[in-house]
Design an enzyme around this catalytic site. Sequence first.
Site, PDB file in Angstrom:
ATOM      1  N   PHE A 148      13.818 -15.288   6.031  1.00  0.00           N
ATOM      2  CA  PHE A 148      12.716 -15.064   5.082  1.00  0.00           C
ATOM      3  C   PHE A 148      12.215 -16.383   4.489  1.00  0.00           C
ATOM      4  O   PHE A 148      11.965 -16.478   3.286  1.00  0.00           O
ATOM      5  CB  PHE A 148      13.150 -14.133   3.936  1.00  0.00           C
ATOM      6  N   HIS A 324      -8.740   4.717  -8.215  1.00  0.00           N
ATOM      7  CA  HIS A 324      -9.735   4.656  -7.134  1.00  0.00           C
ATOM      8  C   HIS A 324      -9.774   5.955  -6.339  1.00  0.00           C
ATOM      9  O   HIS A 324     -10.625   6.111  -5.452  1.00  0.00           O
ATOM     10  CB  HIS A 324      -9.424   3.497  -6.187  1.00  0.00           C
ATOM     11  N   GLY A 326      -9.208   8.679  -3.571  1.00  0.00           N
ATOM     12  CA  GLY A 326      -9.034   8.546  -2.129  1.00  0.00           C
ATOM     13  C   GLY A 326      -9.477   7.212  -1.583  1.00  0.00           C
ATOM     14  O   GLY A 326      -8.917   6.715  -0.587  1.00  0.00           O
ATOM     15  N   GLU A 349      12.426 -14.571  -5.302  1.00  0.00           N
ATOM     16  CA  GLU A 349      13.104 -15.457  -6.257  1.00  0.00           C
ATOM     17  C   GLU A 349      14.169 -14.697  -7.060  1.00  0.00           C
ATOM     18  O   GLU A 349      14.368 -14.947  -8.253  1.00  0.00           O
ATOM     19  CB  GLU A 349      12.100 -16.119  -7.215  1.00  0.00           C
ATOM     20  N   GLY A 350      14.852 -13.786  -6.408  1.00  0.00           N
ATOM     21  CA  GLY A 350      15.891 -12.998  -7.062  1.00  0.00           C
ATOM     22  C   GLY A 350      15.379 -11.617  -7.403  1.00  0.00           C
ATOM     23  O   GLY A 350      14.396 -11.487  -8.145  1.00  0.00           O
TER      24      GLY A 350
END
Length: 733
Positions: A148, A324, A326, A349-350
């Site tokens: 990642f 909003h 649909g 970041e955790g």
Amino acid sequence: MDHPVVSAVREFVDSEVRPVAAALEHEDAYPHDLVARMRELGLFGALVPAAYGGLGLDVRTYARVIEELCRGWMSLAGVINSHTMAALIVLNHGTDAQRERFLPRFARGQARGGLALTEPHAGTDVQAIRTVAARRGDDYLITGTKLFITNAREGNTLALLALTDPKAEPRHRGMSCFIVEKGHPGFRVAKSIAKLGYKGVDTAELIFDECVVPAANLVGGIEGRGFKHVMSGLEAGRINIAARAVGVAQAAYDDTLAHLGGIGAEPPPAIADMAAKLRAARLLTWWAAAMKDGGERCDLEAGMAKLFASESAQEVAVEALRLHAGAGALSALNVERYYRDTPLMIIGEGTNEIQRTIIARSLLERYGERFGALTSREGESEDVRQMVLAARQFVDKHVVPAARDLDIAHAHPAGLVAGLAELGILGALVEPRYGGLGLDWRTAAIIVEEIARGSATLAAIVVAQLTATHAIGRAGTAEQRERLLPPMTRGEILGAVAFAGGIRATRAGEDWILEGETAPVDHAAHALVVAVEAASPDGAVWLLVGPATPGVRVDPPVATLGLRGLDACRIHFDGCRIPSRDLLGGVVGRSREILAPARLGVAATGVGLAQAAFEAALRYSQQRTTFGKPIAQHQAIQLALAGMATRLTAARLLVYDAAADLDDTKLLIAKVYASEVAYEVTLDSMRVHGGYGYTSEFPVERYYRDAGHLASSPTTNAADRAELARRLSAAAR
């Protein structure tokens, strides 16, 4: 006034990013042209000092830059964030040679940085990494896998954490940080990783197979310090994540207002909650960034900002999708992208679950039994600090010991009111020429907060007095000020305020005739002057009425859930004649001078009440043991404490923000949010206390009862949300 860089980025986002972001995102295409423009703007050197070719921005300005980028497309901030953390690690911990070598290249964007921490089995728990760096002559051989990693494919200069002493205890003492550059033998990108959102920015798995890295690239030149190096970088990283969340939430909020305006829909109250969460998240982010700029320890603050802003962004994005209808799920609109992007901030970041645990541990370590606002008072003037200290000492010495007995007896705290009068607090907002202290509203709000920490009833009495004196001082005639303010400042005359409640006013020559009945008016049983709002053919009028006036009848105090001793009463007007000299200011229409300070006072009371409940929970969690250890060491309690402290701090920042200028929109946000937080935190405190929290032996049940009053004073939160939604919608047109 905006920093020139922030203005330039805002223009860049509006003119170049927003028109192309959707297409690039759906194609998952790396935005080479936009990244090139970011280099031209100098953003790769945002936090790099000018001496090394960077912009040398402070962290708060950097956070605002990230906000603006994410308002256009969050992925662009990802390109900058990992790069900036790598640059900060070199700046703050590198050798002089490393700074000279890498920082100019980072600033130009020639060296494109990333942060290689996460591994397949080690995410938030950085100490669980297994990547090893073994010394061989003038080089290190790095072996392991990183997962990642942002900028892994397009970047070329990574800050990597590895074990140089796998046997060290604790493990972090055996960790070192290296700058690993593309081209080092044994370094390869294994695969890119498909994601829910956050598209267009490369996220990949990296393989290091005895990757040769020169010893000169060991950050700082000394082994075993890498964990501290990367942790300091993560403070800025978490502020970045918080700023990202604010930017995405702003975009979702803006799009929702535009959508509702486009279809001519009445703005729903949910808009008010979206605005409150967005404003609080922004203030928390700026607060943490300012502490970082001041060189203060800010791991707790950065964690709270990241936690609150990311959760708020998620909630705002979900609400935007709902509003909003649909259309929100259509890929033709940006709303579905916000919904996909926001979960990353909860994880990045955790994870927030681990973040809460870290926050709780920091609270216990840094505060323990030493209580007080989590926001620092050090920036206040000496006079303000002394005034607040005097209020705190009075509360601790006189209010806290008496509050329980007064509550049980439903007794009016007359002695405590007299003590506050001696301190000058009843005239806190009154000009010195009338015997007052002449304080600003922010200082007054802090004092109300301190008083509420001891007794919400006493705080409500003070708020009524401050609201009445402020109205007279700000809007009253010269005669009204001279007649009423000096005795009110001395506590000889106590005031109350009766907001709209069906009172009718008609002119009778130079006088006014009042008819009708009010809702229960706080402190009416003890007030010698009541500011009464009434409806007249010419509009709303405010009249200053004494309870002994013919035609006025004050009922006995009503029984209430909380705020016992406040002695709220209904007031009846039966053909009551009020002379024109008691028309506030001598003119029709003075509602704002009354409502604004009343709302701020309720918000400050909510913060003080929540502070008291949080302190009680923190103290009890350290004293109560279960299964052989203090309950503060149980994760469920830690999660609760972290949430309480974070929401409390957000409410406090909103109150201080509103107090700066008494802006109506900010006041509504602060009042609604702080009153809701008071309820939530007092309930959470009761949960921490378990059965004891439900008994009158502990103050928590009183806090919980008192909090119930705040959502309907001076106006109901339902009405406030509706008004706020209308204001926000009108401002967006």
